[in-house]
Design an enzyme around this catalytic site. Structure first.
Site, PDB file in Angstrom:
ATOM      1  N   ALA A 158      57.161 -43.807   2.425  1.00 23.58           N
ATOM      2  CA  ALA A 158      57.911 -44.623   3.386  1.00 23.58           C
ATOM      3  C   ALA A 158      58.988 -45.437   2.653  1.00 23.58           C
ATOM      4  CB  ALA A 158      56.964 -45.498   4.197  1.00 23.58           C
ATOM      5  N   SER A 159      59.202 -46.666   3.071  1.00 24.93           N
ATOM      6  CA  SER A 159      60.321 -47.464   2.538  1.00 24.93           C
ATOM      7  C   SER A 159      60.084 -48.001   1.140  1.00 24.93           C
ATOM      8  CB  SER A 159      60.613 -48.629   3.494  1.00 24.93           C
ATOM      9  OG  SER A 159      61.010 -48.151   4.766  1.00 24.93           O
TER      10      SER A 159
END
Length: 624
Positions: free
Chosen positions: A330-331
């Site tokens: 993810a981020s």
């Protein structure tokens, strides 16, 4: 009537005949004695050494002696794995008149289980009749007293003292430390293949996982021997000599068991992983994977029911999530992608794009949504990291392309094993065109590159890879090899473990490291930062990056609400961080599966508590 003529005896002829017979008899006697003497010479002179050896083999038995296994300590000298003396009930089948009746009586007196009896028969098949066979490996004090009071009723049954492995901290440290268990047929085959089976002639257990397996050769030690005189049945009569075994070496780990226990308790009933690592040398301070299990089950002989409960659990407690769990990053990897964009000249520190809350590939109807539905407005690369703007990274990834992203990310260790000193590690997946063609026989699509920009699509990573990847950023390119081992006890001296680094990540412009690190610092310190609320009021500086990883795709118009969907479809909450910000001495990685909340609301507060605890502990020990 005629009279018979009387024959006159020839004494000379008779004497000659007698002499010839005596001579022949003498020759026969001499020949027989010659053969006997020849045989005696052959046996007592020519073949003396060989026959003496064969005679000693029949009279003297060499019995192997197992070495004591080396102990394992944490970085402050606290015992993590020890050898505890236990009493075991053992039976010599040859000395028992009615084995079945004896077993039945012992089962009734000592409350032995059917599994104990079944395991005894299994052990018995591997031993000779005159060898002792374990009936119950760990007797309680009550059982030992009950048997001792009636031992005279059970000839051939005795209580013996042995050492067994014990892990004082139980499930809190299982996936890092591993465990030992009984040697099975597969272990025997491996030992023979490695030509080490002779050193395990008296050993009953072997390292199966974790540190116990990786450093098995050091921990096991060297076998010893004793010569005993035996009777014709092979039973020991007396000991003639002893060559004592050499104990295994003690190991000191980089783990801090207080920090490990705190991290384990902090995860509570959540599934996931926590890793705390010194980015300067790869020393692992804590490595937790939950759910876990008690390693003493295996060390002391796990029952069938216990093993099945672990094997069939839907939560996979046997999986080491820290090194084998595959999570979309993810981020948490936006800093690395930003560094690539800067170094390739695709963006500059002041490059801005407009974020309306979505991104769209030209000519394609599908919209890729930002986590903030109304968008972030005008954002540059620093804003995009601080506020975790997805749209900025959709655009950047598409401009970079999957080939550049893949080639850059493998330099951080994504898609390959980190080299941590336990065997249970997965390479996870750093996708590429070639990988997808080999895996699915399909081409790579632009929309997949867009998703890669926010750490989704086919990209998976292990928490230990995230720890290394984050360390590369804070080290401005240096890539440490994570390790649990701190030192090996060699006599009175501690030999420190070798600190290793892999090829560093080299940029065209080293200033790009500072851009990413400043943005990660602001993620914590800026009021707009996604981790700001979690670290508000901390008495140390810190940097980090939150992440919320989807575990299933949403429809174009579908809205996500964690409380309204099945737990297994909830997002994973992620966080990567470090402290202090100016000279990091600890990297923290959090992965919480199917959480009720994202990285900023679930994982970041956990990281704050862990860093608080760490610095408090360091200060406490520094003052001693």
């Amino acid at each position: 009537m005629k009279h018979k003529r009387v024959t006159i005896r020839d004494h000379h002829a008779e004497a000659a005949l007698f002499a010839r017979r005596v001579f022949v008899s003498l020759i026969i006697v001499v020949a027989v004695f010659g053969v006997l003497l020849s045989n005696m010479y052959q046996l007592q002179v020519v073949e003396h050494q060989s026959l003496q050896t064969r005679s000693n083999d029949n009279r003297i038995k060499v019995v192997p002696l197992a070495p004591n296994r080396g102990l394992i300590y944490d970085r402050r000298g606290r015992l993590l794995a020890e050898n505890r003396p236990v009493l075991s009930l053992e039976v010599t089948p040859e000395k028992v008149a009615d084995l079945d009746q004896t077993l039945a009586r012992l089962q009734a007196i000592l409350q032995l289980t059917d599994d104990d009896i079944a395991q005894f028969h299994e052990n018995r098949r591997r031993e000779r009749r005159f060898n002792q066979v374990i009936l119950r490996d760990r007797l309680t004090e009550q059982q030992a007293a009950q048997f001792a009071a009636r031992q005279h009723e059970f000839p051939g049954v005795s209580i013996e003292a042995r050492l067994v492995r014990h892990y004082p901290y139980g499930e809190a440290i299982t996936h890092a430390l591993g465990y030992v268990a009984k040697i099975n047929s597969r272990d025997v085959a491996n030992l023979r293949e490695q030509e080490k089976s002779a050193n395990y002639a008296a050993t009953r257990v072997i390292g199966k996982l974790g540190i116990e397996r990786y450093y098995e050769e050091l921990l096991h030690g060297t076998i010893g021997f004793q010569q005993v005189e035996v009777d014709i049945h092979g039973r020991s009569i007396r000991t003639l000599s002893i060559d004592p075994p050499v104990p295994g070496q003690d190991l000191y780990l980089e783990l801090d068991v207080e920090l490990q226990q705190y991290a384990h308790d902090l995860l509570g009933n959540d599934r996931g992983s926590i890793i705390l690592m010194d980015p300067r040398d790869g020393a692992i301070r804590a490595m937790v994977s939950k759910p876990s299990y008690d390693p003493n089950w295996f060390a002391q002989g796990i029952s069938y029911a216990q093993y099945q409960s672990l094997l069939n659990s839907k939560h996979s407690p046997l999986l080491n999530r820290s090194t084998q769990g595959g999570y979309p990053p993810a981020s948490t990897v936006k800093a690395q992608i930003a560094i690539l964009g800067l170094d390739e000249g695709i963006i500059r520190p002041d490059t801005k794009i407009w974020d309306p809350g979505w991104f769209q590939i030209e000519g394609v109807d599908h919209r890729y949504r930002d986590w903030l539905a109304w968008g972030h407005g005008w954002v540059n690369v620093t804003d995009a990291i601080v506020e975790s703007c997805d749209t900025f990274y959709y655009d950047l990834a598409l401009k970079l392309g999957i080939d550049k992203i893949h080639d850059h990310m493998v330099q951080y260790g994504f898609g390959e094993r980190t080299g941590i000193d336990i065997s249970e590690e997965s390479a996870a997946v750093m996708p590429s065109r070639g990988w997808k063609r080999a895996r699915f026989n399909q081409p790579w699509y632009a929309g997949e590159t867009v998703s890669i920009g926010i750490g989704q699509s086919y990209w998976t990573t292990t928490p230990i890879q995230l720890a290394v990847g984050t360390a590369v950023v804070v080290n401005s390119g240096q890539r440490p090899v994570p390790r649990l081992l701190a030192a090996i006890q060699e006599g009175e001296v501690k030999l420190p473990a070798v600190v290793e680094n892999k090829e560093p990540v080299v940029l065209k412009n080293d200033k790009h490291w500072n851009v990413a690190k400043k943005a990660m610092d602001l993620t914590v310190s800026s009021i707009k930062g996604t981790a700001h609320n979690a670290f508000k009021g901390a008495n140390y500086t810190s940097g980090g990056k939150t992440g919320t990883a989807q575990v299933r795709s949403l429809g174009q118009e579908e809205e996500y609400n964690a409380e309204d969907i099945a737990e297994r479809y909830r997002d994973n909450a992620m966080y990567v961080g470090y402290a202090p910000a100016d000279n990091p001495e600890l990297v923290v990685i959090i992965a919480v599966e199917n959480a009720l909340g994202g990285g900023g609301s679930v994982a970041a507060p956990m990281a704050r508590k862990l860093l608080d605890f760490y610095f408090e502990q360091e200060q406490k020990y520094a003052q001693r």
